[in-house]
Design a protein around this motif. Structure first.
Motif, PDB file in Angstrom:
ATOM      1  N   ARG A  43       0.810  -1.185   0.252  1.00 46.60           N
ATOM      2  CA  ARG A  43      -0.063  -0.030  -0.010  1.00 46.60           C
ATOM      3  C   ARG A  43       0.762   1.388   0.053  1.00 46.60           C
ATOM      4  N   ASP A  44       1.970   1.186   0.635  1.00 49.45           N
ATOM      5  CA  ASP A  44       2.995   2.362   0.555  1.00 49.45           C
ATOM      6  C   ASP A  44       3.394   2.593  -0.883  1.00 49.45           C
ATOM      7  N   LEU A  45       3.777   1.400  -1.413  1.00 54.33           N
ATOM      8  CA  LEU A  45       4.270   1.576  -2.942  1.00 54.33           C
ATOM      9  C   LEU A  45       3.054   1.878  -3.795  1.00 54.33           C
ATOM     10  N   LEU A  46       2.126   1.852  -3.529  1.00 54.09           N
ATOM     11  CA  LEU A  46       0.723   2.054  -4.462  1.00 54.09           C
ATOM     12  C   LEU A  46       0.655   3.738  -4.460  1.00 54.09           C
ATOM     13  N   ARG A  47       1.320   4.478  -3.714  1.00 51.27           N
ATOM     14  CA  ARG A  47       1.395   5.806  -3.804  1.00 51.27           C
ATOM     15  C   ARG A  47       2.317   6.410  -5.082  1.00 51.27           C
ATOM     16  N   SER A  48       3.246   5.371  -5.596  1.00 51.40           N
ATOM     17  CA  SER A  48       4.169   5.723  -6.718  1.00 51.40           C
ATOM     18  C   SER A  48       4.128   4.782  -7.630  1.00 51.40           C
ATOM     19  N   SER A  49       3.195   3.724  -7.629  1.00 51.43           N
ATOM     20  CA  SER A  49       3.191   2.711  -8.871  1.00 51.43           C
ATOM     21  C   SER A  49       1.951   2.277  -9.042  1.00 51.43           C
ATOM     22  N   ARG A  50       1.376   2.315 -10.215  1.00 50.23           N
ATOM     23  CA  ARG A  50       0.119   2.026 -10.694  1.00 50.23           C
ATOM     24  C   ARG A  50      -0.333   0.478 -10.268  1.00 50.23           C
ATOM     25  N   GLU A  51       0.548  -0.495 -10.410  1.00 47.99           N
ATOM     26  CA  GLU A  51       0.625  -1.918 -10.047  1.00 47.99           C
ATOM     27  C   GLU A  51       1.684  -2.268  -9.010  1.00 47.99           C
ATOM     28  N   VAL A  52       1.202  -2.832  -8.392  1.00 48.64           N
ATOM     29  CA  VAL A  52       1.947  -3.621  -7.320  1.00 48.64           C
ATOM     30  C   VAL A  52       1.804  -5.058  -6.673  1.00 48.64           C
ATOM     31  N   VAL A  65       0.856 -13.162  -0.728  1.00 51.49           N
ATOM     32  CA  VAL A  65       1.125 -12.007  -1.722  1.00 51.49           C
ATOM     33  C   VAL A  65       0.192 -10.921  -1.563  1.00 51.49           C
ATOM     34  N   PHE A  66       0.251  -9.598  -1.736  1.00 47.63           N
ATOM     35  CA  PHE A  66      -0.447  -8.618  -1.851  1.00 47.63           C
ATOM     36  C   PHE A  66      -0.468  -8.196  -3.237  1.00 47.63           C
ATOM     37  N   MET A  67      -1.554  -7.832  -3.884  1.00 52.26           N
ATOM     38  CA  MET A  67      -1.679  -7.544  -5.291  1.00 52.26           C
ATOM     39  C   MET A  67      -2.605  -6.562  -5.610  1.00 52.26           C
ATOM     40  N   SER A  68      -2.229  -5.557  -6.449  1.00 52.64           N
ATOM     41  CA  SER A  68      -3.053  -4.480  -6.991  1.00 52.64           C
ATOM     42  C   SER A  68      -2.733  -4.153  -8.379  1.00 52.64           C
ATOM     43  N   VAL A  69      -3.532  -4.721  -9.118  1.00 50.24           N
ATOM     44  CA  VAL A  69      -3.129  -4.732 -10.560  1.00 50.24           C
ATOM     45  C   VAL A  69      -4.048  -4.383 -11.549  1.00 50.24           C
ATOM     46  N   SER A  70      -3.781  -3.890 -12.701  1.00 54.11           N
ATOM     47  CA  SER A  70      -4.665  -3.184 -13.724  1.00 54.11           C
ATOM     48  C   SER A  70      -4.836  -4.291 -14.989  1.00 54.11           C
ATOM     49  N   SER A  71      -4.411  -5.083 -14.836  1.00 46.98           N
ATOM     50  CA  SER A  71      -4.765  -6.243 -15.968  1.00 46.98           C
ATOM     51  C   SER A  71      -4.744  -7.604 -15.180  1.00 46.98           C
ATOM     52  N   PRO A  72      -5.403  -8.598 -15.881  1.00 49.03           N
ATOM     53  CA  PRO A  72      -5.432  -9.811 -15.229  1.00 49.03           C
ATOM     54  C   PRO A  72      -4.003 -10.502 -14.990  1.00 49.03           C
ATOM     55  N   ARG A  73      -3.729 -11.021 -13.865  1.00 49.42           N
ATOM     56  CA  ARG A  73      -2.450 -11.567 -13.788  1.00 49.42           C
ATOM     57  C   ARG A  73      -2.796 -13.155 -13.074  1.00 49.42           C
ATOM     58  N   THR A  74      -1.714 -14.124 -13.694  1.00 51.76           N
ATOM     59  CA  THR A  74      -1.711 -15.493 -13.097  1.00 51.76           C
ATOM     60  C   THR A  74      -0.801 -15.787 -12.080  1.00 51.76           C
ATOM     61  N   VAL A  75      -1.272 -16.359 -11.125  1.00 50.03           N
ATOM     62  CA  VAL A  75      -0.716 -16.903  -9.866  1.00 50.03           C
ATOM     63  C   VAL A  75      -0.381 -18.273 -10.024  1.00 50.03           C
ATOM     64  N   GLY A  76       0.884 -18.940 -10.129  1.00 50.11           N
ATOM     65  CA  GLY A  76       0.764 -20.341 -10.196  1.00 50.11           C
ATOM     66  C   GLY A  76       0.908 -20.921  -8.736  1.00 50.11           C
ATOM     67  N   LEU A  77       0.150 -22.083  -8.644  1.00 51.13           N
ATOM     68  CA  LEU A  77       0.196 -22.627  -7.300  1.00 51.13           C
ATOM     69  C   LEU A  77       1.198 -23.591  -6.985  1.00 51.13           C
ATOM     70  N   PHE A  78       1.977 -23.594  -5.806  1.00 49.51           N
ATOM     71  CA  PHE A  78       2.988 -24.559  -5.605  1.00 49.51           C
ATOM     72  C   PHE A  78       2.207 -25.548  -4.509  1.00 49.51           C
ATOM     73  N   ALA A  79       2.282 -26.790  -4.642  1.00 48.72           N
ATOM     74  CA  ALA A  79       1.752 -27.641  -3.737  1.00 48.72           C
ATOM     75  C   ALA A  79       2.680 -28.847  -3.392  1.00 48.72           C
ATOM     76  N   GLY A  80       3.963 -28.443  -2.948  1.00 49.69           N
ATOM     77  CA  GLY A  80       4.819 -29.450  -2.551  1.00 49.69           C
ATOM     78  C   GLY A  80       5.022 -30.595  -3.684  1.00 49.69           C
ATOM     79  N   GLY A  81       4.557 -31.657  -3.170  1.00 51.77           N
ATOM     80  CA  GLY A  81       5.097 -32.705  -3.958  1.00 51.77           C
ATOM     81  C   GLY A  81       3.787 -33.490  -4.683  1.00 51.77           C
ATOM     82  N   SER A  82       2.718 -32.605  -4.565  1.00 48.76           N
ATOM     83  CA  SER A  82       1.447 -33.145  -5.214  1.00 48.76           C
ATOM     84  C   SER A  82       1.516 -32.674  -6.832  1.00 48.76           C
TER      85      SER A  82
END
Length: 245
Positions: free
Chosen positions: A106-115, A123-140
């Motif tokens: 939130r501090d960085l959002l004062r200087s950047s449109r996406e963080v 993860v904290f996210m504030s984005v202006s276009s869709p972003r994908t986050v891959g899921l790590f599930a150990g040995g699954s």
């Protein structure tokens, strides 16, 4: 490579400048419109100091595994952790990684449109276009093969993960991964811990993900345990290509 480093490869930050900021045990991977590492370092130091100073005077806040009220005059970050712990019915430190990620973000959002700020898999996210986050599930077998699409209309939000199979954080459950989306990263962090603690086998999925057992703060939940996947709420899944380790 550690699970945390692998996880960082799966947070899509294309078109952004990515860098790492570390101070003490806080190790942040950040993506912003431009290089803001000095601002991020100052923010992380300030927020860490506020938590550490409070804990020095109130050590029970750091050790209790149940909710602890913040004392009058406590720093805002400590209050956020205490409230998240109350919602998740866990100790306040279960929310610290998400809370710091959001405070810095939130501090960085004062200087950047996406963080995008990742702190140990939270993860904290504030984005202006869709972003994908891959899921790590150990040995699954599903690890790295599915991801969550984060949409701008849902931002800012927290995406936090707890696991009984990997990671350094205390977990009393057996889920390969339990990922929570919430409008507060501290709440997402506390809820991920709480839900993961309650999953001892795949038979627990339906009970834990029942609507009545989840607070309104939860946007969505994804749980992987013993090859089974449980979903709740606004979860947009997509197949992904496993990251190169």
């Amino acid at each position: 490579m550690s699970s945390r480093r692998v996880y960082r490869n799966w947070v899509a930050g294309e078109g952004l400048v990515s860098y790492t900021v570390s101070i003490g045990s806080t190790d942040l991977h950040i993506s912003t419109d431009r290089d803001l590492r000095q601002e991020a370092l100052e923010s992380a130091a300030r927020h860490r100091h506020s938590v550490e100073s409070y804990i020095h005077s109130h050590p029970r806040f750091a050790t209790n595994l149940e909710p602890v009220d913040a004392r009058p005059g406590a720093p805002s970050l400590v209050c956020d952790m205490a409230e998240a712990a109350r919602i998740g019915r866990v100790g306040p430190m279960a929310a610290v990684a998400g809370a710091i990620a959001e405070a810095v973000g939130r501090d960085l959002l004062r200087s950047s449109r996406e963080v995008i700020v990742e702190n140990g898999g939270d993860v904290f996210m504030s984005v202006s276009s869709p972003r994908t986050v891959g899921l790590f599930a150990g040995g699954s077998a599903l690890s790295g093969r599915i991801g969550l699409v984060i949409h701008p209309d849902d931002c800012p939000l927290g995406l936090c993960t707890s696991s009984g199979a990997f990671g350094h954080s205390l977990s009393l459950g057996a889920a390969d991964t339990c990922t929570v989306l919430a409008h507060s990263a501290a709440v997402a962090d506390a809820l991920a811990t709480s839900l993961c603690n309650r999953i001892r086998s795949a038979d627990d999925l339906q009970r834990v993900l029942d609507r009545a057992s989840l607070p309104p703060e939860a946007i969505g939940v994804l749980v992987i345990v013993a090859g089974r996947v449980g979903l709740y709420g606004a979860i947009d899944l997509v197949r992904t290509v496993p990251a190169q380790h």
